[in-house]
Design a protein around this motif. Structure first.
Motif, PDB file in Angstrom:
ATOM      1  N   ILE A 115      -8.146  25.050 -11.166  1.00 33.21           N
ATOM      2  CA  ILE A 115      -9.555  24.694 -11.010  1.00 33.21           C
ATOM      3  C   ILE A 115      -9.741  23.215 -11.313  1.00 33.21           C
ATOM      4  CG2 ILE A 115     -11.916  25.175 -11.780  1.00 33.21           C
ATOM      5  CD1 ILE A 115     -10.916  27.938 -12.717  1.00 33.21           C
ATOM      6  N   ASP A 116     -10.460  22.531 -10.432  1.00 37.09           N
ATOM      7  CA  ASP A 116     -10.869  21.153 -10.668  1.00 37.09           C
ATOM      8  C   ASP A 116     -12.106  21.197 -11.558  1.00 37.09           C
ATOM      9  OD1 ASP A 116     -11.706  18.541 -10.658  1.00 37.09           O
ATOM     10  OD2 ASP A 116     -11.763  18.332  -8.467  1.00 37.09           O
ATOM     11  N   ALA A 117     -11.903  20.992 -12.863  1.00 38.93           N
ATOM     12  CA  ALA A 117     -13.021  21.086 -13.804  1.00 38.93           C
ATOM     13  C   ALA A 117     -14.081  20.031 -13.518  1.00 38.93           C
ATOM     14  CB  ALA A 117     -12.511  20.954 -15.233  1.00 38.93           C
ATOM     15  N   PHE A 118     -13.659  18.847 -13.011  1.00 37.58           N
ATOM     16  CA  PHE A 118     -14.621  17.801 -12.668  1.00 37.58           C
ATOM     17  C   PHE A 118     -15.641  18.305 -11.648  1.00 37.58           C
ATOM     18  CE2 PHE A 118     -11.974  13.709 -13.652  1.00 37.58           C
ATOM     19  CZ  PHE A 118     -11.999  14.030 -14.995  1.00 37.58           C
ATOM     20  N   SER A 119     -15.217  19.213 -10.772  1.00 36.08           N
ATOM     21  CA  SER A 119     -16.133  19.723  -9.738  1.00 36.08           C
ATOM     22  C   SER A 119     -17.308  20.472 -10.348  1.00 36.08           C
ATOM     23  CB  SER A 119     -15.380  20.639  -8.768  1.00 36.08           C
ATOM     24  OG  SER A 119     -15.025  21.872  -9.403  1.00 36.08           O
ATOM     25  N   GLY A 120     -17.158  20.947 -11.584  1.00 36.27           N
ATOM     26  CA  GLY A 120     -18.245  21.660 -12.263  1.00 36.27           C
ATOM     27  C   GLY A 120     -18.844  20.891 -13.416  1.00 36.27           C
ATOM     28  N   GLY A 121     -18.552  19.572 -13.490  1.00 39.52           N
ATOM     29  CA  GLY A 121     -19.177  18.748 -14.508  1.00 39.52           C
ATOM     30  C   GLY A 121     -18.523  18.816 -15.875  1.00 39.52           C
ATOM     31  N   LEU A 122     -17.301  19.327 -15.953  1.00 39.71           N
ATOM     32  CA  LEU A 122     -16.602  19.449 -17.225  1.00 39.71           C
ATOM     33  C   LEU A 122     -15.229  18.790 -17.139  1.00 39.71           C
ATOM     34  CD1 LEU A 122     -17.229  23.260 -17.956  1.00 39.71           C
ATOM     35  CD2 LEU A 122     -18.531  21.330 -18.872  1.00 39.71           C
ATOM     36  N   THR A 123     -14.654  18.516 -18.293  1.00 42.96           N
ATOM     37  CA  THR A 123     -13.244  18.167 -18.324  1.00 42.96           C
ATOM     38  C   THR A 123     -12.440  19.465 -18.356  1.00 42.96           C
ATOM     39  OG1 THR A 123     -13.067  18.168 -20.739  1.00 42.96           O
ATOM     40  CG2 THR A 123     -13.756  16.100 -19.667  1.00 42.96           C
ATOM     41  N   GLY A 124     -11.136  19.346 -18.097  1.00 46.30           N
ATOM     42  CA  GLY A 124     -10.303  20.544 -18.174  1.00 46.30           C
ATOM     43  C   GLY A 124     -10.337  21.168 -19.553  1.00 46.30           C
ATOM     44  N   ALA A 125     -10.322  20.318 -20.599  1.00 51.48           N
ATOM     45  CA  ALA A 125     -10.349  20.836 -21.972  1.00 51.48           C
ATOM     46  C   ALA A 125     -11.662  21.552 -22.260  1.00 51.48           C
ATOM     47  CB  ALA A 125     -10.134  19.698 -22.959  1.00 51.48           C
ATOM     48  N   GLN A 126     -12.769  21.029 -21.743  1.00 56.56           N
ATOM     49  CA  GLN A 126     -14.063  21.687 -21.953  1.00 56.56           C
ATOM     50  C   GLN A 126     -14.129  23.031 -21.239  1.00 56.56           C
ATOM     51  OE1 GLN A 126     -16.534  18.486 -20.508  1.00 56.56           O
ATOM     52  NE2 GLN A 126     -16.988  17.728 -22.580  1.00 56.56           N
ATOM     53  N   LEU A 127     -13.581  23.084 -20.022  1.00 61.18           N
ATOM     54  CA  LEU A 127     -13.568  24.351 -19.307  1.00 61.18           C
ATOM     55  C   LEU A 127     -12.656  25.347 -20.014  1.00 61.18           C
ATOM     56  CD1 LEU A 127     -14.449  26.089 -16.933  1.00 61.18           C
ATOM     57  CD2 LEU A 127     -12.632  25.034 -15.562  1.00 61.18           C
ATOM     58  N   ALA A 128     -11.547  24.863 -20.573  1.00 62.44           N
ATOM     59  CA  ALA A 128     -10.667  25.750 -21.339  1.00 62.44           C
ATOM     60  C   ALA A 128     -11.401  26.336 -22.535  1.00 62.44           C
ATOM     61  CB  ALA A 128      -9.425  24.984 -21.795  1.00 62.44           C
TER      62      ALA A 128
END
Length: 446
Positions: free
Chosen positions: A310-323
């Motif tokens: 998942i490209d976390a940037f596409s949802g307004g988050l960093t990967g760490a935030q989405l994790a």
């Protein structure tokens, strides 16, 4: 399919023998698995001199993977990577000068340590197009051909990682054709792709033309941590299959885990039964999950079938935030960095697991726009071996400009180098260190 290792271990555990041998737990239960944990007693064979039950089990695995020879590792693909390079060096096309391997830059740290141990120089293949992750390094057959043709002598091997951590798959067939036209072996780190052999149409590197490859069985198959395979292709030079055990023994412990060996053995039976059908069902579920995430506004990267990237940037988050969001929803991901989040599934995951992912991701926010990572071009000051074995000191990353990298500097996990031993640390490297959260660097002491 028979399971000779697992059967022997179970019989021994049930026999009530007084264990006046290693291991020290003597089969008494502490974790619960000790009764099945043995050493090389009579009848148990020996991993690096296998001519009994281990040899029989490895032959079963070779039949399943369609290889000339498959040998087991209880120390993951790291041991297999070192052995692959050793095999490629043993009869390289040119015996003059220093050995060289052409490698895509997104190698695992184990490749770098292998180059130090074997004193190999590396001609790097750099990523084509914008770089959004250290994990990815797309390389075309045309670029590989130009690189090979520009060398004064053939390299010992070409080495690539496919699939990579994000699930990108190289065009192994095209790269293999380029290598074979020039008499150069292709070695593939297929740590994340053992299952590819069992898709409806195989995408395993051996079936696409690789001469040898490693699979971390434990990453995608029902095998205990550390269980892995070194595969030698049927079309590879005969000496590779003949010397595979010797190459593995150079880098392996003399005390391999029989629990891990038994799990590799039992996996053969699983793969020979209904695994392919269960795999097909799982691939379908993951395809639907990607579709549902995309429909919500999350962007997923095209990947190997058992990853959801998942490209976390596409949802307004960093990967760490989405994790963190997923963790709060009861889901632990495989990997997250500044931009990407990777989920790895297998047929052992349930539909409920995947439904939980969708629920935990929630709705995406406004996309983040961020520049790509700079490409850190290598400025070599000395060999990998010289730098890695030299006296070293640990510095804050911001103070390392102009110094020679000692130990490979990685953003871990995954263990993909930002800077490689023997390279001068540049301004570009400092920017990547900051982006990847690398706070300290081991450099050669002045």
């Amino acid at each position: 399919m028979n399971t000779p290792i697992a059967d022997f271990v179970r019989r021994y555990a049930a026999a009530g023998v007084s264990r006046l041998h290693m291991p020290g737990h003597k089969g008494r239960s502490f974790l619960g698995c000790e009764a099945l944990d043995i050493t090389e007693i009579a009848g148990a064979d020996a991993l690096y001199e296998a001519d009994g039950i281990i040899d029989e089990s490895e032959r079963n695995a070779a039949a399943l993977f369609g290889s000339a020879r498959t040998v087991y590792s209880t120390e993951g693909s790291s041991q297999c990577i070192r052995a692959m390079l050793r095999l490629c060096l043993s009869e390289r096309a040119s015996g003059d000068g220093r050995p060289v391997v052409i490698a895509a830059r997104n190698v695992h740290k184990a490749f770098i340590t292998a180059c130090a141990l074997l004193d190999i120089d590396v001609c790097w293949l750099w990523p084509e197009g914008e770089r959004t992750s250290l994990c990815a390094c797309p390389v075309s057959a045309q670029t590989l051909a130009r690189t090979l043709d520009a060398l004064s002598a053939p390299p010992a091997a070409v080495y690539i990682t496919s699939p990579d951590y994000l699930g990108n798959e190289a065009d192994v067939a095209a790269l293999a054709a380029v290598c074979h036209a020039r008499g150069v072996p292709l070695a593939v780190d297929n740590a994340h792709g053992a299952y590819l052999r069992f898709l409806a149409s195989s995408r395993h590197p051996l079936d696409l033309g690789a001469d040898l490859c490693c699979d971390s069985a434990h990453k995608t198959l029902p095998v205990l941590t550390g269980g892995a395979y070194l595969h030698i292709a049927r079309h590879a030079p005969a000496y590779m299959a003949e010397n595979a055990k010797h190459a593995m023994a150079l880098f392996g412990s003399t005390s391999p885990s029989y629990l891990t060996l038994a799990s590799l053995d039992l996996c053969n039976a699983t793969l020979a039964e209904d695994y392919a059908a269960r795999l097909e069902q799982t691939v379908g579920r993951l395809s639907r999950l990607r579709h549902e995430l995309n429909a919500r506004g999350w962007q997923t990267l095209p990947s190997d079938p058992l990853k959801v990237t998942i490209d976390a940037f596409s949802g307004g988050l960093t990967g760490a935030q989405l994790a963190g969001r997923l963790r709060a929803g009861g889901v632990e991901c495989e990997y997250a960095d500044e931009r990407w989040l990777v989920l790895m599934a297998t047929p052992e995951n349930t539909e409920a697991d995947l439904a939980r992912v969708l629920s935990a991701c929630g709705q995406p926010g406004k996309p983040i726009v961020c520049p790509p990572l700079p490409v850190v071009r290598a400025i070599r000051a000395c060999s990998i071996r010289e730098a890695m074995l030299a006296p070293q000191e640990l510095l804050p990353a911001a103070q390392s400009l102009g110094r020679i990298c000692g130990a490979p500097t990685v953003a871990c996990p995954p263990a993909v180098p930002v800077a490689v031993s023997g390279e001068v640390i540049t301004e570009e490297a400092l920017r990547v260190f900051e982006r990847c959260g690398v706070s300290s660097v081991s450099v050669v002491r002045k």
